[in-house]
Design an enzyme around this catalytic site. Sequence first.
Site, mmCIF file in Angstrom:
data_model
loop_
_atom_site.group_PDB
_atom_site.id
_atom_site.type_symbol
_atom_site.label_atom_id
_atom_site.label_comp_id
_atom_site.label_asym_id
_atom_site.label_seq_id
_atom_site.Cartn_x
_atom_site.Cartn_y
_atom_site.Cartn_z
ATOM 1 N N LYS A 63 0.840 -1.207 0.000
ATOM 2 C CA LYS A 63 0.000 0.000 0.000
ATOM 3 C C LYS A 63 0.873 1.255 0.000
ATOM 4 C CE LYS A 63 -3.794 -2.490 2.116
ATOM 5 N NZ LYS A 63 -4.477 -2.937 3.327
ATOM 6 N N GLN A 83 -4.810 -2.005 9.639
ATOM 7 C CA GLN A 83 -4.647 -3.311 8.983
ATOM 8 C C GLN A 83 -5.209 -4.430 9.872
ATOM 9 O OE1 GLN A 83 -3.372 -3.756 5.751
ATOM 10 N NE2 GLN A 83 -4.077 -5.844 6.051
ATOM 11 N N ASP A 90 -11.150 2.374 3.944
ATOM 12 C CA ASP A 90 -11.413 0.937 3.791
ATOM 13 C C ASP A 90 -12.912 0.677 3.661
ATOM 14 O OD1 ASP A 90 -9.243 -0.744 3.527
ATOM 15 O OD2 ASP A 90 -8.859 -0.909 5.684
#
Length: 292
Positions: free
Chosen positions: A52, A96, A119
């Site tokens: 990322k 994460q 997200d």
Amino acid sequence: MTILDGKATAAALKKEIAQAVQHIKDNGGKTPHLAAILVGNDGASETYVNSKERDCREVGMNSTVIRMSAAISADELLQKVDEINRNDDIDGLIVQLPLPRHINEQQIIEAIAPAKDVDGFHPLNVGRMVTGLPSYVSATPDGIVELLAHYNIETAGKHCVVIGRSNIVGKPIANLLALKATPGDCTVTLCHSRTRDLKSLCLQADIIIAALGKPEFLTADMVREGAVVIDVGITRIPTGTENKFRLVGDVKFDEVSLKCRYITPVPGGVGPMTRVSLLKNTLKAAKKEIFG
Ligand code: NAD
């Protein structure tokens, strides 16, 4: 049979994002900035966060990775999330997953400011997505929709069978494809581990989205001629050579591809599209497109 080339499609989208970022900078705007919190040192999570970071660099965005020990308390993590929520230089924040067992993931997801939730896991964004309002859509389902759109695959009125009901893939893609939208307007059957006679449901499907995490689960006898098959699964299978593995999807590609009209490969299908969708969301966050 046409292979849905996620790698090439994602590369083209990445170029467009890089141009948009450059345009912001040329006009004196702030560089879009993604922050990622990584708790502990899980190997796969480390790899995802590194990629990322690399993706951000490639399109000219800033990225910050905040590494925290697996032993931190939920309160310490919540404090960090709050700090980033209030940091005007950071546009998007991801935590994460998975988190260590002693931390309640849902509590952390709900602590992220919806306007920075790139997200798309916060219930506010999920609710907005389901009702068809502007929202951050989680990266994998968004990437699948982009890929279907890129290849002009007709979805209206089609029967789509989704295998897997996770919050990050199965449920959102089922909802997105049921929306009155293009791609969308599908009749969706959402299947899971308790579904009876999955094979007969799959045989009725025009579109199958396999997202269950079982390598080569979907075999040719479960797919009808001319179907569109999207393989979300990624399982790492050790090759026998030290630290080496190969990625295997949920679809038995060699035999299923012979019956399909369109199919995604693994790797090079949904994976790269997922990565680019996170960049897309970060750009939206920087432009304050969703929440103003
Ligand atoms: P998950 O493990 O959270 O959920 C799996 C789902 O599959 C569950 O809803 C379960 O009910 C269903 N399931 C399990 N066995 C089944 C069976 N025999 N029949 C029908 N349904 C069954 O999965 P997830 O997080 O959505 O991930 C699924 C797969 O997709 C994994 O391989 C994961 O690595 C991969 N993935 C890929 C990307 C990408 O970018 N390509 C992104 C996210 C997840």
